[in-house]
Design a protein around this motif. Structure first.
Motif, short mmCIF file in Angstrom:
data_model
loop_
_atom_site.label_atom_id
_atom_site.label_comp_id
_atom_site.label_asym_id
_atom_site.label_seq_id
_atom_site.Cartn_x
_atom_site.Cartn_y
_atom_site.Cartn_z
N LEU A 27 9.14 49.75 0.13
CA LEU A 27 9.68 48.46 0.60
C LEU A 27 10.96 48.65 1.26
O LEU A 27 11.78 48.68 0.48
CB LEU A 27 9.58 47.81 -0.74
N SER A 28 11.05 48.39 2.41
CA SER A 28 12.26 48.63 3.17
C SER A 28 13.00 47.01 3.16
O SER A 28 12.46 46.12 2.65
CB SER A 28 11.87 48.97 4.62
N ALA A 29 14.08 47.20 3.68
CA ALA A 29 14.82 45.83 4.05
C ALA A 29 13.93 44.63 4.81
O ALA A 29 13.89 43.64 4.31
CB ALA A 29 16.07 46.05 4.49
N GLU A 30 13.15 45.28 5.73
CA GLU A 30 12.34 44.38 6.44
C GLU A 30 11.26 43.76 5.67
O GLU A 30 10.88 42.75 5.68
CB GLU A 30 11.77 44.82 7.70
N ASP A 31 10.48 44.59 4.69
CA ASP A 31 9.53 44.24 3.82
C ASP A 31 10.15 43.07 2.95
O ASP A 31 9.53 42.25 2.45
CB ASP A 31 8.83 45.56 3.17
N GLU B 14 16.71 35.96 -16.72
CA GLU B 14 17.45 37.37 -16.27
C GLU B 14 16.45 38.46 -16.33
O GLU B 14 16.60 39.27 -15.91
CB GLU B 14 18.79 37.37 -16.98
N HIS B 15 15.55 38.17 -17.53
CA HIS B 15 14.72 39.31 -17.63
C HIS B 15 13.29 39.15 -17.13
O HIS B 15 12.23 39.88 -17.42
CB HIS B 15 14.50 39.60 -19.24
N SER B 16 12.91 38.13 -16.38
CA SER B 16 11.64 37.92 -15.81
C SER B 16 11.13 38.67 -15.01
O SER B 16 11.79 39.69 -14.20
CB SER B 16 11.75 36.37 -15.20
N ALA B 17 9.94 38.80 -14.69
CA ALA B 17 9.31 39.78 -13.81
C ALA B 17 9.64 39.52 -12.37
O ALA B 17 10.00 40.68 -11.77
CB ALA B 17 7.78 39.44 -13.62
N ALA B 18 9.99 38.35 -12.01
CA ALA B 18 10.40 38.15 -10.66
C ALA B 18 11.85 38.52 -10.44
O ALA B 18 12.20 39.24 -9.15
CB ALA B 18 10.44 36.46 -10.31
N MET B 19 12.62 38.64 -11.26
CA MET B 19 14.04 39.00 -11.31
C MET B 19 14.12 40.75 -11.13
O MET B 19 14.77 41.22 -10.58
CB MET B 19 14.99 38.62 -12.38
N SER B 20 13.06 41.16 -11.80
CA SER B 20 13.05 42.74 -12.05
C SER B 20 12.39 43.17 -10.71
O SER B 20 12.60 44.21 -10.28
CB SER B 20 12.20 43.32 -13.14
N MET B 21 11.75 42.37 -9.97
CA MET B 21 11.48 42.73 -8.49
C MET B 21 12.28 42.48 -7.31
O MET B 21 12.01 42.94 -5.99
CB MET B 21 10.17 42.06 -8.24
N THR B 22 13.41 41.96 -7.48
CA THR B 22 14.47 41.89 -6.52
C THR B 22 14.77 43.26 -6.17
O THR B 22 14.84 44.22 -6.85
CB THR B 22 15.73 41.01 -6.72
N ARG B 23 15.22 43.24 -4.73
CA ARG B 23 15.67 44.72 -4.34
C ARG B 23 16.79 45.23 -4.70
O ARG B 23 16.63 46.33 -5.35
CB ARG B 23 15.87 44.53 -2.60
N GLU B 24 17.54 44.21 -5.34
CA GLU B 24 18.74 45.04 -6.08
C GLU B 24 18.40 45.50 -7.59
O GLU B 24 19.11 46.57 -7.93
CB GLU B 24 19.99 43.97 -6.33
N ASN B 25 17.40 44.99 -8.23
CA ASN B 25 16.97 45.51 -9.45
C ASN B 25 15.91 46.49 -9.26
O ASN B 25 15.69 47.36 -10.18
CB ASN B 25 16.51 44.50 -10.35
N ALA B 26 15.09 46.42 -8.17
CA ALA B 26 13.82 47.51 -8.10
C ALA B 26 14.35 48.74 -7.50
O ALA B 26 13.85 49.82 -7.74
CB ALA B 26 13.01 46.95 -7.33
N ASP B 27 15.58 48.82 -6.81
CA ASP B 27 15.99 50.15 -6.26
C ASP B 27 16.80 50.75 -7.06
O ASP B 27 17.91 50.74 -7.24
CB ASP B 27 16.99 49.39 -5.24
N LEU B 28 16.11 51.59 -8.04
CA LEU B 28 16.68 52.20 -9.04
C LEU B 28 17.73 53.35 -8.66
O LEU B 28 18.53 53.69 -9.46
CB LEU B 28 15.42 52.64 -10.08
N ASP B 29 17.33 54.04 -7.56
CA ASP B 29 18.39 55.06 -7.19
C ASP B 29 19.55 54.81 -6.16
O ASP B 29 20.05 55.26 -5.84
CB ASP B 29 17.68 56.32 -6.71
N GLY B 30 19.32 53.59 -5.87
CA GLY B 30 20.34 52.77 -4.95
C GLY B 30 20.32 53.12 -3.65
O GLY B 30 21.63 53.20 -2.90
N ASP B 31 19.43 53.66 -2.92
CA ASP B 31 19.30 54.41 -1.70
C ASP B 31 18.90 53.06 -0.59
O ASP B 31 18.74 53.62 0.66
CB ASP B 31 18.35 55.46 -1.76
N GLN C 133 16.15 51.56 -0.47
CA GLN C 133 14.65 51.52 -0.18
C GLN C 133 14.11 51.51 -1.69
O GLN C 133 14.48 52.13 -2.60
CB GLN C 133 14.09 52.53 0.67
N VAL C 134 12.93 50.63 -1.66
CA VAL C 134 12.16 50.78 -2.85
C VAL C 134 10.82 51.53 -2.71
O VAL C 134 9.94 51.10 -2.36
CB VAL C 134 12.04 49.21 -3.59
N THR C 135 10.78 52.67 -3.36
CA THR C 135 9.28 53.38 -3.45
C THR C 135 8.51 52.71 -4.31
O THR C 135 8.94 51.95 -5.46
CB THR C 135 9.64 54.74 -3.95
#
Length: 174
Positions: free
Chosen positions: A65-69, A122-139, A141-143
């Motif tokens: 999931l890129s920034a555009e996605d 703050e622990h909701s499914a929606a919040m966990s899917m935001t780019r800032e929370n889902a990008d675990l390695d901070g690069d 992009q979200v694989t």
């Protein structure tokens, strides 16, 4: 065109945001993520639904999931929130305005924050899917792997009563 139609259709069905649907916290979440319709969501159901969401928004099918996605994903998430009366600020956690906290309405509960509807926990499914929370390695992009790994972080926090499933008992005041 077909993928766009699928994206818009799936977006309306796939989002899981703890909501007050007719004064029942979590009803929208249970409705959308309870794949076997038994009244609760298992971690396996959460992984499957989250995988479906990833597939829907991975526009070029490259496994990232890129920034555009995320632009399309964020727009669909915002539309779903609006449609289901889920807004900023009515919360005791981090609600904006007169709530018992600060921030942008990520609280949950019945505070007097600015905005409409139930706040996103703050622990909701929606919040966990935001780019800032889902990008675990901070690069940036979200694989698919990162996106799915988020279930293991988010699910135990949402399962507030610790029974191994998420049900209506895990929403609202405890």
């Amino acid at each position: 065109m077909r993928k766009t139609t699928f994206i818009l259709t799936t977006a309306a069905l796939a989002f899981a945001l703890p909501a007050l649907a007719e004064n029942q916290p979590g009803a929208h979440f249970i409705e959308m993520w309870d794949l076997d319709e038994n009244g609760s969501v298992s971690i396996e159901e959460a992984r499957e639904r989250r995988g479906d969401i990833f597939t829907t928004f991975d526009a070029d099918d490259d496994g990232v999931l890129s920034a555009e996605d995320y632009v399309m994903f964020d727009e669909a998430r915002e539309a779903d929130m609006k449609e289901h009366g889920i807004g900023k600020g009515q919360g005791q956690g981090k609600g904006q305005g007169q709530g018992k906290g600060k921030g942008q309405g990520k609280g949950h509960g019945q505070g007097k924050g600015k905005g409409m509807g139930q706040g996103m926990g703050e622990h909701s499914a929606a919040m966990s899917m935001t780019r800032e929370n889902a990008d675990l390695d901070g690069d940036g992009q979200v694989t698919r792997e990162e996106f799915l790994a988020g279930v293991d972080i988010w699910f135990p926090k949402q399962d507030r009563n610790g029974d191994g499933v998420i049900s209506k008992e895990d929403f609202g005041r405890m």
